[in-house]
Design an enzyme around this catalytic site. Sequence first.
Site, short mmCIF file in Angstrom:
data_model
loop_
_atom_site.label_atom_id
_atom_site.label_comp_id
_atom_site.label_asym_id
_atom_site.label_seq_id
_atom_site.Cartn_x
_atom_site.Cartn_y
_atom_site.Cartn_z
N GLU A 281 58.02 29.90 31.00
CA GLU A 281 57.32 30.17 32.26
C GLU A 281 58.31 30.32 33.40
O GLU A 281 58.12 31.14 34.30
CB GLU A 281 56.29 29.09 32.56
CG GLU A 281 55.15 29.02 31.56
CD GLU A 281 54.41 30.33 31.42
OE1 GLU A 281 54.01 30.90 32.45
OE2 GLU A 281 54.23 30.79 30.28
N TRP A 284 59.32 33.79 33.10
CA TRP A 284 58.44 34.77 33.76
C TRP A 284 58.75 34.89 35.24
O TRP A 284 58.69 35.97 35.83
CB TRP A 284 56.97 34.41 33.54
CG TRP A 284 56.51 34.99 32.24
CD1 TRP A 284 56.50 34.37 31.03
CD2 TRP A 284 56.09 36.34 32.02
NE1 TRP A 284 56.08 35.25 30.07
CE2 TRP A 284 55.82 36.46 30.64
CE3 TRP A 284 55.90 37.46 32.83
CZ2 TRP A 284 55.38 37.65 30.07
CZ3 TRP A 284 55.45 38.65 32.26
CH2 TRP A 284 55.20 38.73 30.89
N TRP A 312 39.40 53.75 42.26
CA TRP A 312 39.09 52.43 42.82
C TRP A 312 37.85 52.49 43.70
O TRP A 312 37.62 53.51 44.36
CB TRP A 312 40.26 51.89 43.65
CG TRP A 312 41.54 51.75 42.90
CD1 TRP A 312 42.67 52.51 43.03
CD2 TRP A 312 41.84 50.78 41.87
NE1 TRP A 312 43.65 52.08 42.16
CE2 TRP A 312 43.17 51.02 41.43
CE3 TRP A 312 41.11 49.75 41.28
CZ2 TRP A 312 43.78 50.27 40.43
CZ3 TRP A 312 41.72 49.00 40.28
CH2 TRP A 312 43.05 49.26 39.87
N ASN A 347 46.58 29.01 36.18
CA ASN A 347 47.04 30.33 35.75
C ASN A 347 46.02 31.08 34.89
O ASN A 347 45.81 32.28 35.07
CB ASN A 347 48.35 30.20 34.99
CG ASN A 347 48.83 31.53 34.43
OD1 ASN A 347 48.79 31.77 33.23
ND2 ASN A 347 49.24 32.42 35.30
N TRP A 365 43.94 46.35 43.13
CA TRP A 365 44.68 45.09 42.99
C TRP A 365 45.34 44.67 44.29
O TRP A 365 45.58 43.47 44.52
CB TRP A 365 45.71 45.17 41.86
CG TRP A 365 46.75 46.25 41.99
CD1 TRP A 365 46.69 47.50 41.45
CD2 TRP A 365 48.03 46.15 42.65
NE1 TRP A 365 47.83 48.21 41.75
CE2 TRP A 365 48.67 47.41 42.48
CE3 TRP A 365 48.69 45.16 43.36
CZ2 TRP A 365 49.95 47.69 43.01
CZ3 TRP A 365 49.96 45.44 43.89
CH2 TRP A 365 50.56 46.68 43.71
N TRP A 388 49.89 40.64 39.73
CA TRP A 388 48.74 41.51 40.00
C TRP A 388 48.87 42.83 39.26
O TRP A 388 47.90 43.34 38.69
CB TRP A 388 48.54 41.72 41.50
CG TRP A 388 47.68 40.64 42.07
CD1 TRP A 388 48.09 39.52 42.73
CD2 TRP A 388 46.25 40.53 41.95
NE1 TRP A 388 47.01 38.72 43.04
CE2 TRP A 388 45.87 39.32 42.57
CE3 TRP A 388 45.26 41.32 41.38
CZ2 TRP A 388 44.54 38.89 42.64
CZ3 TRP A 388 43.93 40.90 41.45
CH2 TRP A 388 43.58 39.71 42.08
#
Length: 483
Positions: A281, A284, A312, A347, A365, A388
């Site tokens: 993590e 990430w 969208w 998360n 987004w 995102w």
Amino acid sequence: MSKDRVIFWFRQDLRIADNPALSAAAGTEKEVICLYILDDETPGEWAMGGAGCWFLHHALDSLDKDLKGLGSKLVLRAGNATEVLPDFADEISATAVFWNRLYEPYAIKRDKALKACLRERDIEVESSNASLLFEPWTVETKSGGPYRVFSPFWRACMRDCPSPDEPIKAPKSLKTPKQHPRTEKLDDWGLLPTKPDWAKGFAEIWTPGEQGAKDRLAWFLDEAAADYKDKRDRPGVRATSGLSPHLHFGDIGPRQIYHAARAQAEKQDGTAKSIEKFIAELGWREFSHHLLYHFPSLPTDNYQEKFDDFPWRDNDDDLKRWQEGQTGYPMVDAGMRELWQTGWMHNRVRMIVASFLVKHLMIHWRHGETWFWDTLVDADLANNSASWQWVAGSGADAAPYFRIFNPITQGEKFDPDGDYVRRYVPELANLPNKYLFSPWTAPDDVLKEAGVTLGQDYPEPIVDHSAARDRALGGYDDIKKAS
DNA sequence: AGCGCCTTGCC
DNA sequence: GCAAGGCGC
């Protein structure tokens, strides 16, 4: 004034331990002035959001106390750092400035200009790395260039890069002038929300500052790390470290976490897999910074350009209901309310609510990114934008757009006892688990018994799951054909 | 150049 | 089983 003084500029490294640039400043044996600049101008659209400001206020307060323990204190100045810093250097006749590097595009640009400006005035500048395990420019594919996929990136970090340094100790003291420069007052900065009710719940959960971060890490390693792999996806269980805001503001650094976690794996049998997952993590986080560094338009532009043509929907009502946790999907609403009440969201639930916004509601987004920016205490440009885009399907190494999270089955799977939903959607607390994640499927007598009238106590679903899913896939078909 | 691989899922 | 497509070697 004496000429023997240097500036240490605090930014997103609000700690005194494992702070290489602070230690470098202390190592000059000159007087060190510790400066923090509240710069709302340079970041533009990415000026700190409300929840971040709350955390910052308390982190600065805590840092000032810690500095006093070293015989120093924090000097606060507000304004555009491009002007404030050189002016301050003049004001106190500093001969050098020390800072730790940042990786946001606006910060890189500003710091580069500042470096040139200060050197022009014969002021030395020295920057260090306090925030990342691996500098973004040091990790390259075999053919040269940045990684776009997490797994090979992290393998390369772990295999080819030098191991992250052991954390360095805090300086024992800082030499400070008898007459300290003028400081602004933290309380005058207005960092705490004007609606005090909003942040009421934050303080119950977060302890900004270096000691709070250390305590949290110690709690995690002792109490939760062993089960991390099995429980990390369960939002109703306290199974994650909650270190994200501390990492963002740097009241703890990734090297401290990395080495402490490794040491725990050595110490405690059977934890290796969980600890490896936890360290991934951190990986990430590294990957997000790597992406932002190499693709600076990540916060605003689709990494995959074909998403520029995605149909969208612009719908303020739907967006508002998502923000307020009134979509009628309990798992989504629980997440959005957790965010509002605590400044944080688990998360697993971030993925569910983000998928819901981008796919079920087909809202861009960037609206989600903006809302998270304002409401998360851990709002971080690299993590927020990369994540995102990951959920939206438009990012590098993203989840495919057609992979649409089912907000009902996700709840059943990851909140099997319903603890999480009941905590944040108390109006449904008396519903049996069977209907908790889809109350509109409950028979009338069950709803009645639970004291729930849909449309009154809790909303009807804002969209029908399977219809929304088909609509989203249709939108994706459009850009697939076009590309 | 071709092949294995790719955080987190759905029906 | 389905769902693309590109990354990285």
